[in-house]
Design a protein around this motif. Structure first.
Motif, PDB file in Angstrom:
ATOM      1  N   GLU A  52       0.828  -1.201   0.000  1.00  0.00           N
ATOM      2  CA  GLU A  52       0.000   0.000   0.000  1.00  0.00           C
ATOM      3  C   GLU A  52       0.866   1.256   0.000  1.00  0.00           C
ATOM      4  N   HIS A  53       1.898   1.271   0.837  1.00  0.00           N
ATOM      5  CA  HIS A  53       2.780   2.436   0.880  1.00  0.00           C
ATOM      6  C   HIS A  53       3.556   2.578  -0.429  1.00  0.00           C
ATOM      7  N   GLY A  54       4.026   1.463  -0.981  1.00  0.00           N
ATOM      8  CA  GLY A  54       4.750   1.512  -2.255  1.00  0.00           C
ATOM      9  C   GLY A  54       3.864   2.009  -3.384  1.00  0.00           C
ATOM     10  N   ALA A  55       2.634   1.533  -3.404  1.00  0.00           N
ATOM     11  CA  ALA A  55       1.708   1.973  -4.452  1.00  0.00           C
ATOM     12  C   ALA A  55       1.405   3.460  -4.301  1.00  0.00           C
ATOM     13  N   ARG A  56       1.284   3.916  -3.072  1.00  0.00           N
ATOM     14  CA  ARG A  56       1.026   5.336  -2.844  1.00  0.00           C
ATOM     15  C   ARG A  56       2.206   6.183  -3.325  1.00  0.00           C
ATOM     16  N   ILE A  57       3.427   5.725  -3.040  1.00  0.00           N
ATOM     17  CA  ILE A  57       4.616   6.453  -3.491  1.00  0.00           C
ATOM     18  C   ILE A  57       4.687   6.455  -5.014  1.00  0.00           C
ATOM     19  N   ALA A  58       4.385   5.310  -5.631  1.00  0.00           N
ATOM     20  CA  ALA A  58       4.396   5.233  -7.098  1.00  0.00           C
ATOM     21  C   ALA A  58       3.342   6.165  -7.694  1.00  0.00           C
ATOM     22  N   ASP A  59       2.162   6.214  -7.085  1.00  0.00           N
ATOM     23  CA  ASP A  59       1.120   7.123  -7.574  1.00  0.00           C
ATOM     24  C   ASP A  59       1.559   8.579  -7.448  1.00  0.00           C
ATOM     25  N   GLU A  60       2.184   8.893  -6.321  1.00  0.00           N
ATOM     26  CA  GLU A  60       2.681  10.263  -6.127  1.00  0.00           C
ATOM     27  C   GLU A  60       3.717  10.612  -7.195  1.00  0.00           C
ATOM     28  N   ALA A  61       4.650   9.697  -7.444  1.00  0.00           N
ATOM     29  CA  ALA A  61       5.693   9.948  -8.446  1.00  0.00           C
ATOM     30  C   ALA A  61       5.085  10.083  -9.831  1.00  0.00           C
ATOM     31  N   ARG A  62       4.137   9.208 -10.153  1.00  0.00           N
ATOM     32  CA  ARG A  62       3.478   9.266 -11.462  1.00  0.00           C
ATOM     33  C   ARG A  62       2.735  10.593 -11.632  1.00  0.00           C
ATOM     34  N   ALA A  63       2.052  11.020 -10.570  1.00  0.00           N
ATOM     35  CA  ALA A  63       1.318  12.280 -10.644  1.00  0.00           C
ATOM     36  C   ALA A  63       2.276  13.455 -10.749  1.00  0.00           C
ATOM     37  N   LEU A  64       3.425  13.352 -10.082  1.00  0.00           N
ATOM     38  CA  LEU A  64       4.411  14.424 -10.138  1.00  0.00           C
ATOM     39  C   LEU A  64       4.991  14.556 -11.543  1.00  0.00           C
ATOM     40  N   VAL A  65       5.297  13.420 -12.154  1.00  0.00           N
ATOM     41  CA  VAL A  65       5.886  13.437 -13.497  1.00  0.00           C
ATOM     42  C   VAL A  65       4.859  13.864 -14.537  1.00  0.00           C
ATOM     43  N   ARG A  72      -3.964   8.703  -5.350  1.00  0.00           N
ATOM     44  CA  ARG A  72      -4.623   7.785  -4.422  1.00  0.00           C
ATOM     45  C   ARG A  72      -4.211   8.142  -2.996  1.00  0.00           C
ATOM     46  N   VAL A  73      -5.195   8.264  -2.108  1.00  0.00           N
ATOM     47  CA  VAL A  73      -4.943   8.574  -0.707  1.00  0.00           C
ATOM     48  C   VAL A  73      -4.830   7.294   0.099  1.00  0.00           C
ATOM     49  N   GLU A  74      -5.783   6.379  -0.084  1.00  0.00           N
ATOM     50  CA  GLU A  74      -5.737   5.123   0.643  1.00  0.00           C
ATOM     51  C   GLU A  74      -6.577   4.072  -0.068  1.00  0.00           C
ATOM     52  N   SER A  75      -6.236   2.814   0.206  1.00  0.00           N
ATOM     53  CA  SER A  75      -7.020   1.679  -0.283  1.00  0.00           C
ATOM     54  C   SER A  75      -7.135   0.688   0.858  1.00  0.00           C
TER      55      SER A  75
END
Length: 133
Positions: A52-65, A72-75
């Motif tokens: 969950e934390h890894g997916a959140r970090i990946a989503d943040e990076a994807r959104a940043l790029v 995504r905030v939480e699942s």
């Protein structure tokens, strides 16, 4: 007359039935605790937390790029209803998203500069290794 005189007295059968109910409740609680304390279940919960934390970090990076509009905030898994049959892989995941505002141009310029510096550093490192070999 006090309130004690008007209360019905429990029979020995009532007391034994209450003891049996409490014993069943205690046994059920102990079963639940032992299920939660199994190493495989603990490991599964920790792995899910890391994912969950890894997916959140990946989503943040994807959104940043990409400058994406939502992150995504939480699942979390939704517990099945009591008595329902759940087959492996049929879990239902509920995901919460939050809108992301656009990054200011200064942040984009800074990110491009850092990316360029890293790329130049990697190229220089590769060239040095080839010359040394």
């Amino acid at each position: 007359m006090t309130g004690r005189d008007t209360e019905p007295r429990q029979t020995p059968e009532d007391v034994q039935a209450e003891i049996n109910r409490e014993q069943r409740r205690l046994a059920q609680t102990l079963d639940q605790l032992s299920e939660q304390a199994r190493p495989t279940n603990i490991a599964r919960r920790q792995i899910n937390r890391v994912r969950e934390h890894g997916a959140r970090i990946a989503d943040e990076a994807r959104a940043l790029v990409a400058g994406g509009g939502a992150v995504r905030v939480e699942s979390h898994l939704v517990e099945p209803e009591e008595g329902s049959v759940l087959l492996r892989g049929d879990e239902e995941v509920v995901t919460t998203y939050q809108s992301r505002r656009r990054l200011p141009p200064e942040a984009l310029i800074l990110a491009a500069g850092v990316g360029t510096a890293v790329a130049v550093g990697v190229v220089a490192w590769v060239v040095r290794r080839r010359r040394a070999a």
